[in-house]
Design an enzyme around this catalytic site. Structure first.
Site, short mmCIF file in Angstrom:
data_model
loop_
_atom_site.label_atom_id
_atom_site.label_comp_id
_atom_site.label_asym_id
_atom_site.label_seq_id
_atom_site.Cartn_x
_atom_site.Cartn_y
_atom_site.Cartn_z
NE ARG A 46 -5.10 6.22 0.98
CZ ARG A 46 -5.93 5.59 1.80
NH1 ARG A 46 -6.52 6.27 2.78
NH2 ARG A 46 -6.18 4.32 1.67
CG LEU A 66 -12.17 4.39 -1.53
CD1 LEU A 66 -11.41 5.70 -1.64
CD2 LEU A 66 -12.05 3.81 -0.14
CG PHE A 77 -2.36 0.04 0.95
CD1 PHE A 77 -2.93 -0.90 0.11
CD2 PHE A 77 -3.17 1.01 1.50
CE1 PHE A 77 -4.29 -0.87 -0.15
CE2 PHE A 77 -4.54 1.04 1.25
CZ PHE A 77 -5.09 0.10 0.42
NE ARG A 125 -6.89 7.36 7.25
CZ ARG A 125 -7.15 6.40 6.35
NH1 ARG A 125 -6.43 5.30 6.32
NH2 ARG A 125 -8.15 6.56 5.49
CD GLN A 149 -5.81 10.20 3.28
OE1 GLN A 149 -6.56 9.28 3.56
NE2 GLN A 149 -4.51 10.16 3.51
CG HIS A 160 -8.61 7.60 -1.53
ND1 HIS A 160 -8.32 7.12 -2.78
CD2 HIS A 160 -8.29 6.62 -0.66
CE1 HIS A 160 -7.86 5.88 -2.66
NE2 HIS A 160 -7.83 5.55 -1.39
CG HIS A 208 -10.70 8.53 1.96
ND1 HIS A 208 -11.75 7.67 1.75
CD2 HIS A 208 -9.72 7.77 2.52
CE1 HIS A 208 -11.41 6.46 2.15
NE2 HIS A 208 -10.20 6.50 2.65
#
Lengths: 266, 596, 251
Positions: free
Chosen positions: B309, B250, B121, B410, B234, B236, B375
């Site tokens: 991100r 998402l 990730f 994050r 954030q 995304h 997000h």
């Protein structure tokens, strides 16, 4: 407005908000099952009339309804006494197998019992206990008739293979014998895709990877699972073909048509 | 005096996502009479939307992985704005929380030797995310739910908390209403845990569900607690952009983790043009190396498609602005070129169905169109790392509504682990606190005031409905306080929010109290306005760009700002007060992890 | 391609209510839930509807669209032919709260009756070992988003509410099958499946499978295997005898 009030909440036979043609499937199933099983019921006892012969003389072209021929051996001369028909052999295997089959149950509970006729369409019965009470609790015996049905698989294959041989003429091939082979194949696939068989070979395990034995069962289970997805297809195709083959062989046996084959005799 | 039902508990937990469930389980296990109060049905909370996985340094795929590496990745991803102690506890305790989920029935995907499989990730040095295909959040919430159901926790479903009650300085309970009947409920509690999630519904394009109205942030603020990092929002990088009705939904980072790459309308892998110096050493700078990384991770550096991100979202934003976007205003994300159809369907089943059913796109053959979507909010209630206690006695916070853990940005996969690590700690903290105090008094005057406020929208003869106000707020936040910000826009945002607050004060609701969504939204509006104002003010104060806060007029990070949190609290005059506070200082033995 | 569509929505509670027609503008790509939201925002602000994620992941927005149990958020408007009447009604099996919202507490009560997962002791490192092939059946069942559409469509309780006392419904057969097939679980729930959950009531007409938005093969993979396991225990004298003679094994 008063009447519309309860519409979405109302229960009752055939009550539904569906406006698609939901009744087509159960109606088709009703007609087809009635037709096919009606014919097969007649065929079991039919040794009279224009289609009375169920075996082509001098050959091994025998209607699959009369396979295996164990009863014929002890009861060859049953003509005129329908209740002695050797085809009653099907009552110990194929008939109860289909009657308790998980797919056919779906089909006849919907089309004959109307319980329910289709999804989200009101059930006919005022009260309902399903298969939790006698007599339908007997459906749990499906595994036993499955064991018997498994025995029928090689027997039908033997009958089909024999039909490629004509006494005194030798080996050859004809439409009738090909149809018998197709019938044996479909019956085999129908049996091998059975839910109870799937449970028997591996579905009852909780750990597939725990030993060489369970890993082997997992491989068989994978195959049966794959075939099981097509259980409905095998159920219908095997039913359609056994009726078709029975009709075909009777037509040949009674001289209405000729079977194209390499022996060129009948 | 209005009629209400009253319930007395040791601990009430507000919100039943991952953090709330875990907190309730812990408080209950420690002998507290515990209630779980949630706006939706149990098991529907936003946690179900989490797709990619839960980050934990189990070391199952890469034995080199350990909590120190995870800690370092988390801090670097958060641009060092994180509360170091939270990041440390999180990295240390996540593996044990994952083990615990398995003990409670979760079925994670497996490695060949039967251990929990981990996937790559963004921002994580090693494949670290325990996962279940692309529905890890569902697995987490269902596991916690099925565990909690046998623990004697009382669950109040479809019950919305509108205000916390106080007994002097201490929180003493909460006022709520049943969505179904509209009737009032009063909880008296020795300790209250906030686990209400985020604020997504303040923005026009978001991956968040309707519940994300910043309730916990606003409840804490009203009760006198401090909020930090509210400017760090954030976006995304990959949300759906088409059709319009699904804009924002998402698209998991797992698509890129499993081999998907981003391209612009010229077919270029544009991420290579956006590698920041901060990550240059560990990121591939040629397509050849990035492609080789998928097969040989030891001898190649990571693809820039998997940068954190904030970097990817800004890059996509810039490509679209430069006119190299896809037909519907996003960029292309393609996995079909690298992976066979069967692999995609097995690894990313929900993505496959989501695109097939909602957009008529077959991701095993076609590219997806994706763009940034709001997000997550890194900011939240300021808490003590070890106990999750807020600055108000008796009040605790965990999960997205708590701040500090993720700093300015994050990392994907760190939220699910955050939920269970700090959910448990909040449960522990609340249980310990509840054991030390007597049953609190409920002040009827406070209840009466809240009840009167809640009923007011029905009584008004004129005034507008709540839907338009929410839509205008979302538009304001999106255009003026969104992914790229300037001082002028933020000041305008504040003005518009003030005007919206006046409109909201006159909101009128039709119908009655029984399951009336118009009324529910009217009651959610004040919280939405509070968090929006906090974000706009905090964003205006922080004159630098860092993580999820990007200022066009101050495009670079500033070391001075890097050591400070922006703190929002209610001032003595009732107006919002924004100030700064220094970050807690990291001990030397942890600092050395960043000196290589 | 905005066009105006007539949508018929049930409004009211259990005592009084009826159909209400709304003319709504529909945009390309919209789903039924968008239309309901548009009605809320423009014509009926108090239209009650339950929803959360609007992406088919939470299972909140279950309803009956043209009589078929479906998720509103996953039902595209272009599914309907131009001019086709569209009706949106609440789930029929549950007590009506208001408009499209029903009281689904039956499901939460039933969930409490199923004993929790009880794993065998872990390996020395505190973790368990499981092979992917051993958990794949369970993973299919755990895709369940608890939309309760299978429960809604099941005629056993849909048409015969009295059976609710004796029948857990497809959702919980999926849960029971998941636990029973779990390679680590040590609890025995077959007696529960037979006696309290009433797996025998199911006559496998497969409507649950037809409506499942997660495409879980509820009947073939959960209910029938569960029936077969119950048959092993209670309806199979050969196995019963084998169990008596050689002891019961749980591989």
């Amino acid at each position: 407005m008063a009447q519309a009030v309860a519409a979405p909440l109302r229960r009752g036979f055939l009550t539904t908000l569906r406006h698609d043609r939901w009744w087509v499937e159960p109606a088709l199933v009703f007609v087809s099952l009635s037709l096919f099983f009606g014919w097969l019921t007649a065929s079991i006892v039919m040794d009279w009339g224009p289609f009375g012969n169920y075996e082509v003389e001098g050959t091994h072209l025998l209607s699959p309804v009369f396979e295996p021929t164990w009863l014929t051996a002890i009861n060859a001369d049953w003509k005129g006494a329908w209740y002695l028909s050797p085809a009653f052999i099907v009552l110990i295997g194929p008939v109860p197998f289909r009657a308790t089959c998980y797919y056919y149950r779906r089909a006849y509970y919907r089309s004959y019992f109307l319980s329910p006729p289709a999804c989200a369409v009101g059930d006919v019965a005022p009260s309902y206990r399903g298969e939790s009470r006698f007599p339908l609790i007997m459906q749990n015996a499906h595994r036993y008739v499955m064991y018997v049905a498994l025995v029928f698989v090689p027997l039908l294959w033997i009958g089909a293979i024999r039909s490629f041989h004509v006494p005194g003429e030798g080996w050859g091939i004809g439409i009738g014998s090909v149809l018998l082979a197709l019938n044996a194949f479909l019956l085999m696939m129908y049996t091998f895709s059975c839910h109870s068989l799937r449970h028997f070979v591996g579905g009852g395990l909780n750990c597939f990877s725990c030993s060489a034995w369970t890993r082997a069962r997992k491989r068989v289970w994978d195959y049966v699972s794959l075939w099981n997805e097509g259980h409905r297809f095998w159920a219908w195709s095997s039913l359609l073909v056994i009726v078709a083959v029975d009709v075909y062989i009777r037509l040949v046996a009674n001289g209405q048509i000729t079977d194209p084959n390499t022996w060129s005799r009948f | 005096m209005p009629e209400y039902e009253r319930h007395d508990y040791d601990v009430i937990v507000i919100g039943a996502g991952g953090a709330g469930l875990r907190a309730a389980i812990e408080a209950s296990a420690r002998g507290c009479r515990t209630a779980l109060v949630c706006k939706s049905l149990l098991g529907k909370a936003h946690t179900v939307m989490a797709e990619g996985g839960i980050a934990a340094a189990l070391g199952n795929v890469w034995p080199q992985d350990n909590w120190e590496v995870h800690f370092r990745d988390t801090m670097r991803g958060g641009k060092m704005l994180n509360n170091w102690r939270m990041a440390q506890l999180h990295a240390q305790e996540a593996p044990e929380r994952v083990r615990e989920l398995e003990e409670w029935g979760a079925l994670f995907d497996r490695t060949n030797d039967g251990r929990i499989l981990q996937r790559d990730f963004g921002g994580h040095r090693y494949a670290r995310l325990a996962h279940v295909g692309d529905r890890t959040g569902l697995e987490l919430i269902r596991t916690l739910q099925q565990h909690a159901v046998h623990k004697g926790i009382d669950v109040f479903m479809e019950c919305t908390v509108t205000r916390l009650l106080k007994d002097g300085d201490r929180v003493s309970g909460a006022v709520a209403y049943w969505r179904e009947s509209g009737n009032l409920v009063v909880f008296a509690a020795k300790a209250v845990v906030l686990a209400t999630g985020g604020v997504g519904k303040a923005f026009a394009v978001t991956s968040n569900s309707w519940e994300y109205t910043g309730d916990g942030h606003a409840l804490a603020y009203e009760a006198g607690a401090e909020l930090i990092d509210m400017e760090c929002v954030q976006f995304h990088p990959t949300g759906m952009v088409w059709p319009p009705s699904v804009r924002g939904i998402l698209v998991t980072e797992g698509v890129r983790g499993d081999g998907g790459t981003l391209r612009n309308s010229d077919g270029e892998r544009f991420m290579f043009d956006y590698i920041p110096d901060f990550f240059r050493a560990e990121t591939a700078d040629t397509v050849a190396e990035a492609d080789a990384w998928y097969e040989d991770k030891e001898n190649n550096r990571r693809t820039p498609d998997l940068l954190p991100r904030d970097e990817v979202a800004r890059a996509i934003n810039a490509e679209v602005k430069a006119g190299r976007g896809s037909p519907h205003g996003g960029v292309f994300l393609d996995i079909a070129a690298r992976r066979p159809a069967e692999y995609i369907r097995r690894r990313l089943p929900s993505m496959y169905h989501q695109f097939k059913q909602l957009a008529d796109v077959d991701i095993t053959a076609q590219s997806m169109e994706v763009g940034p979507t709001m997000h997550y909010i890194m900011g939240g209630v300021r808490v003590d790392a070890d106990t999750a206690a807020t600055t108000v006695p008796g009040l605790f916070a965990a999960g997205e509504c708590a701040g500090g853990m993720h700093g300015a940005n994050r990392l994907g996969g760190n939220s699910l682990s955050d939920l269970v690590v700090f959910g448990r700690r909040a449960g522990m903290g609340a249980a310990a606190d509840a054991a030390a105090v007597d049953a609190p008094a409920v002040d009827d005057a406070q209840v009466e005031a809240v009840a009167a406020e809640m009923n007011a929208p029905f009584a008004r003869e004129d005034g507008e409905g709540p839907y338009d106000i929410q839509r205008d707020l979302q538009e304001t936040m999106h255009t003026l306080a969104g992914i790229i910000r300037t001082e002028a826009e933020l000041l305008e945002a504040r003005e518009r929010i003030a005007a919206l607050r006046e409109r909201a004060a006159r909101v009128r609701v039709h119908g009655h109290r029984q399951y009336n969504p118009g009324w529910h939204l009217a009651l959610d509006l004040p919280a939405l306005l509070t968090v929006s104002e906090a974000t706009a003010r905090a964003a205006n104060l922080r004159r630098e760009s860092r993580g999820g806060h990007t200022r066009d007029d101050y495009p670079d990070p500033d070391d001075g700002w890097g050591g400070r949190n922006v703190v929002v609290r209610r001032g003595a005059d009732g107006a919002m007060d924004v100030s700064t506070a220094p970050l807690p200082e990291m001990p030397a033995e942890l600092r050395r992890l960043f000196e290589e | 391609m905005n066009e105006t569509v007539n949508v018929r929505v049930f409004r009211g509670d259990a005592e009084s209510g009826g159909w209400r027609d709304y003319a709504v503008e529909v945009e390309e790509g919209q789903v039924v839930l968008d239309v309901i939201h548009r009605i809320q925002a423009t014509q009926a602000p108090d239209l009650a509807v339950r929803w959360n994620c609007k992406a088919g992941k939470c299972g909140s927005c279950s309803a009956e669209i043209n009589g078929q149990p479906r998720l509103m958020c996953m039902t595209r408007m272009n599914l309907f032919a131009p001019g086709e009447p569209i009706t949106v009604a609440p789930m029929k099996t549950w007590p009506l709260v208001r408009d499209l919202v029903t009281d689904v507490s039956f499901n939460y009560e039933t969930a409490k009756t199923i004993p929790a997962f009880k794993p065998r002791p872990p390996e020395a490192d505190g973790f368990w070992r499981m092979q992917q092939e051993d958990i794949e059946r369970g993973q299919e069942f755990r895709k369940c988003i608890e939309c309760f559409l299978c429960q809604d469509v099941c005629h056993v309780i849909r048409d015969h509410p009295a059976n609710k006392a004796a029948f857990a419904g497809p959702r919980f057969f999926v849960r029971l099958a998941e636990l029973e097939m779990h390679p680590l679980d040590t609890e025995d729930r077959l007696e529960l499946a037979r006696r309290d959950a009433g797996v025998g009531y199911c006559n496998i007409t497969k409507c649950c499978t037809e409506v499942c938005p997660e495409n879980i093969h509820i009947t073939d993979n959960a209910i029938i295997p569960l029936k077969e396991r119950v048959a092993d225990r209670y309806f199979d004298p050969v196995r019963w005898l084998g169990g008596k003679l050689f002891g019961r094994r749980r591989p």
